[in-house]
Design a protein around this motif. Structure first.
Motif, PDB file in Angstrom:
ATOM      1  N   TYR A   1     -76.954  -6.685  25.508  1.00 24.82           N
ATOM      2  CA  TYR A   1     -75.869  -7.563  25.055  1.00 24.82           C
ATOM      3  C   TYR A   1     -76.299  -8.310  23.794  1.00 24.82           C
ATOM      4  O   TYR A   1     -77.469  -8.659  23.641  1.00 24.82           O
TER       5      TYR A   1
ATOM      6  N   TYR B   1     -75.203 -11.937  21.896  1.00 24.58           N
ATOM      7  CA  TYR B   1     -74.467 -13.188  21.958  1.00 24.58           C
ATOM      8  C   TYR B   1     -74.734 -13.983  20.678  1.00 24.58           C
ATOM      9  O   TYR B   1     -75.763 -13.830  20.037  1.00 24.58           O
TER      10      TYR B   1
ATOM     11  N   GLN C   1     -74.746 -18.246  19.563  1.00 28.31           N
ATOM     12  CA  GLN C   1     -74.715 -19.585  20.140  1.00 28.31           C
ATOM     13  C   GLN C   1     -74.477 -20.594  19.030  1.00 28.31           C
ATOM     14  O   GLN C   1     -75.251 -20.665  18.069  1.00 28.31           O
TER      15      GLN C   1
ATOM     16  N   PHE D   1     -78.623 -14.124  20.109  1.00 28.41           N
ATOM     17  CA  PHE D   1     -79.494 -13.761  21.220  1.00 28.41           C
ATOM     18  C   PHE D   1     -79.127 -12.381  21.746  1.00 28.41           C
ATOM     19  O   PHE D   1     -77.947 -12.048  21.902  1.00 28.41           O
TER      20      PHE D   1
ATOM     21  N   PHE E   1     -82.803 -13.050  28.486  1.00 23.14           N
ATOM     22  CA  PHE E   1     -82.570 -13.223  27.054  1.00 23.14           C
ATOM     23  C   PHE E   1     -83.847 -13.103  26.232  1.00 23.14           C
ATOM     24  O   PHE E   1     -84.941 -13.454  26.694  1.00 23.14           O
ATOM     25  N   GLY E   2     -83.650 -12.650  24.996  1.00 19.48           N
ATOM     26  CA  GLY E   2     -84.728 -12.632  24.027  1.00 19.48           C
ATOM     27  C   GLY E   2     -84.890 -13.993  23.381  1.00 19.48           C
ATOM     28  O   GLY E   2     -84.162 -14.936  23.709  1.00 19.48           O
ATOM     29  N   PRO E   3     -85.826 -14.094  22.418  1.00 19.17           N
ATOM     30  CA  PRO E   3     -86.142 -15.390  21.816  1.00 19.17           C
ATOM     31  C   PRO E   3     -85.146 -15.857  20.765  1.00 19.17           C
ATOM     32  O   PRO E   3     -85.176 -17.018  20.366  1.00 19.17           O
TER      33      PRO E   3
END
Lengths: 113, 114
Positions: A33, A35, A37, A90, A104-106
């Motif tokens: 995915y 995203y 933010q 993300f 989630f990744g960083p």
């Protein structure tokens, strides 16, 4: 740690230029995915993938495209970056057959000037 | 109308002062409700999944509960290291073919003062 890396971690680019963000995973997860933010909006889904070459749109997909030619890599492309695409991006994966949570990744901080 | 609403937006607690964060949701069919913790400059870190009303999950000083319309994240005797933004997300039972999409609230920023 779900073995997710994102690159670059920070990028500053000019309006109108193309930008590609990369998400790489090492554990062969099927679902990936993207995203974004933003303050006041929370996390919003851009695009997702449910397998190699299988992708679909999320809530805020306008101005973005994705590609997944290998299980481990999910690319997000801004064809012509705009200032409204300044955000933190993300990548996430869905892990396991029966768990629905995402990991989630960083993140990548993108600034479009 | 937001499907997921978190309150309060920000919360300041003294160390040791217990409290609760609220997440209310309006999806018609819930597959799961998720809590995450996010530290500044980092990606969200998964904490809990709740699937049905009455379910509870615990981890150290955190306990998450679920009713048919809302979830609470209870923080018992918090420490400064619990300071973070806590995110709630829901997954609808019919969230699009193959997506398992999460819809997030805007988060509660928790500050625990020594």
């Amino acid at each position: 740690d779900a073995g997710i890396t994102q690159s670059p971690r920070h990028k500053v680019t000019e309006t109108g230029t193309p930008v590609t963000l990369r998400c790489h995973q090492t554990e062969n997860h099927r679902y990936m995915y993207w995203y974004r933010q933003d303050p006041g909006h929370g996390l919003r889904l851009i695009h997702y993938s449910y397998g190699v070459k299988d992708t679909d749109k999320g809530e805020v997909s306008d101005g973005y495209s994705v590609s997944r030619s290998k299980t481990e890599d999910f690319l997000l492309t801004l064809e012509s970056a705009t200032s409204s695409q300044t955000s933190v991006y993300f990548c996430a994966i869905r892990q396991g057959l029966y768990g629905y949570e995402q990991y989630f990744g960083p993140g990548t901080r993108l600034t479009v000037t | 109308e937001d499907q997921v609403t978190q309150s309060p937006e920000a919360l300041r607690l003294q160390e040791g002062e217990s409290s609760s964060l609220n997440c209310s949701y309006t999806v018609s069919g819930l597959r799961g409700l998720f809590w995450y913790r996010q530290d500044p400059g980092k990606g969200p870190e998964f904490l809990f999944t709740l699937y049905s009303a009455g379910e509870e999950k615990e981890k150290e000083r955190l306990k998450a509960t679920l009713t048919k319309k809302e979830s609470f994240l209870h923080i018992t005797a918090p420490k400064p290291e619990d300071s973070a933004t806590y995110l709630c997300a829901v997954q609808e039972a019919y969230s699009g073919a193959g997506s398992y999409q999460l819809t997030f609230g805007k988060g509660t920023k928790l500050s625990v003062i020594p």
